[in-house]
Design a protein around this motif. Structure first.
Motif, PDB file in Angstrom:
ATOM      1  N   LEU A  17      44.388 -55.113  85.766  1.00 36.17           N
ATOM      2  CA  LEU A  17      44.267 -54.399  84.844  1.00 36.17           C
ATOM      3  C   LEU A  17      43.619 -56.016  84.293  1.00 36.17           C
ATOM      4  O   LEU A  17      42.697 -56.397  83.236  1.00 36.17           O
ATOM      5  N   ASP A  56      42.198 -44.526  79.058  1.00 37.84           N
ATOM      6  CA  ASP A  56      43.652 -45.234  79.527  1.00 37.84           C
ATOM      7  C   ASP A  56      44.648 -46.153  79.224  1.00 37.84           C
ATOM      8  O   ASP A  56      44.644 -45.014  77.792  1.00 37.84           O
ATOM      9  N   SER A  57      45.933 -46.432  80.029  1.00 42.65           N
ATOM     10  CA  SER A  57      47.262 -46.687  79.824  1.00 42.65           C
ATOM     11  C   SER A  57      46.981 -47.402  78.689  1.00 42.65           C
ATOM     12  O   SER A  57      48.324 -48.115  77.752  1.00 42.65           O
ATOM     13  N   SER A  58      46.126 -48.461  78.656  1.00 44.43           N
ATOM     14  CA  SER A  58      46.233 -49.706  78.258  1.00 44.43           C
ATOM     15  C   SER A  58      45.318 -49.789  76.633  1.00 44.43           C
ATOM     16  O   SER A  58      44.420 -49.168  76.702  1.00 44.43           O
TER      17      SER A  58
END
Length: 368
Positions: A17, A56-58
């Motif tokens: 990340l 994306d998960s972020s």
């Protein structure tokens, strides 16, 4: 180029990340310049990675990826590249993440809890701007799983998004897409009442983007002369919504007031005109389009359009708007016998005269 190719490995969705954040911030900075954007277009794999990172998960990653794509699609060449990638996504069914930027943006926009809906609206606004790409984008929208009705409902809702996103840039999206007769047929489907839901935004003070987009949409709808009678009928009452932003606080006698549409009668002293000259120009150009047919011209005369334009002309300072106002007035003050044609669009003007008229108009606007 080599440094960008090296950075590409850190844009993979499985990358760490912290490295992904740094790499994406660098790419976002690259898109701040024309040269940087052109360089990125030579690396389609990075463009694809950006679409994947939008999913994306972020949240910070998603945000920077979307802002990067806003910059990229701001150029026509960038829009072309992203459209080609979006179309190629249709044949790639096994991928976990979609490469179809149109579908991805719509999914985010239609998610009521999304904090990134507004920049996604900006991407669609950018991508729908080139006229020659509109039909291809319409095809992708109609394959996305979201209907026109649901998109219009989101745009016209008092507050669709629960996070505060306004969706104002859907206005220009509809304006751009309504250049297509296919979309205009939907907007003017008499059983759906779509165009009527847009009319209130012609005086929407909270956003010039939304207001301008809606008026651009209405202008495009008037290009279909077969719908003029319906648009001017009480069922739609388009004329009221075109004239009201052009009207000021002037007082008229009872006879003149009674001829005006009901919404324009006895306006208060606090009434102000549309402040943006580009929007005023669009409104006047829309009225000009309605002057194409005899029946519409007669309605405009009957509704005393002339006195609103007369007072506007006294107030107006912008030369493009002055010329557009005079063009409409010149038609309305003529009798139908003087005009001698039912549909002015059927006049075949020789190209040399068109160029001459264009030059006269430009000289007027540029003459200080």
């Amino acid at each position: 180029m080599e440094s960008l190719q090296e950075i590409s490995q850190y844009l993979c969705r499985d990358a760490r990340l912290d490295l992904k954040v740094i790499a994406l911030e660098y790419i976002l900075g690259v898109t701040a310049t024309v040269d940087g954007r052109e360089l990125l277009l030579k690396l389609p794999e990075i463009l694809k990675q950006l679409v994947i990172l939008v999913q994306d998960s972020s949240i910070p990653i998603r945000k920077d990826a979307i802002l990067t794509l806003v910059n990229i699609t701001g150029d026509e060449s960038g829009t072309n590249a992203m459209l080609i990638i979006s179309e190629s996504s249709n044949s790639i069914k096994e991928q976990e993440y979609s490469l179809n930027l149109i579908e991805v943006c719509l999914r985010i926009i239609m998610d009521k809890s999304s904090t990134l809906a507004d920049p996604c609206c900006m991407i669609l606004s950018n991508m729908t701007r080139p006229l020659y790409l509109v039909d291809r984008i319409i095809a992708l929208i109609e394959q996305s799983g979201y209907t026109w009705d649901t998109i219009v409902a989101a745009f016209t809702a008092k507050q669709y998004n629960t996070t505060g996103a306004k969706l104002h840039y859907l206005g220009p999206v509809f304006s751009n897409l309504s250049q297509s007769s296919h979309v205009r047929r939907y907007l003017m489907d008499r059983d759906r009442c779509v165009i009527q839901r847009l009319l209130a935004f012609t005086e929407y003070s909270d956003s010039i983007i939304r207001r301008g987009g809606v008026i651009g949409t209405l202008k495009n709808c008037t290009f279909d002369t077969e719908n003029h009678i319906w648009l001017l009928s009480p069922e739609v009452d388009l004329l009221s919504y075109l004239l009201l932003p052009l009207a000021g606080p002037e007082e008229f006698d009872d006879e003149d007031n009674d001829k005006l549409p009901i919404n324009l009668q006895y306006l208060p002293e606090t009434k102000t005109r549309e402040p943006d000259p580009d929007i005023r120009l669009m409104l006047l150009e829309t009225l000009n389009q309605l002057c194409a047919t005899k029946v519409a011209r007669e309605i405009l005369r009957e509704k005393n359009t002339y006195i609103i334009l007369r007072e506007l002309h006294k107030w107006e300072k912008d030369k493009s708007c002055l010329l557009a106002c005079e063009n409409v007035v010149d038609i309305l003050i003529k009798t139908e016998e003087e005009i001698g044609l039912d549909n002015l669009k059927e006049v075949d003007v020789p190209s040399e005269y068109t160029k001459k008229f264009d030059k006269i108009s430009k000289d007027f606007i540029n003459n200080t």
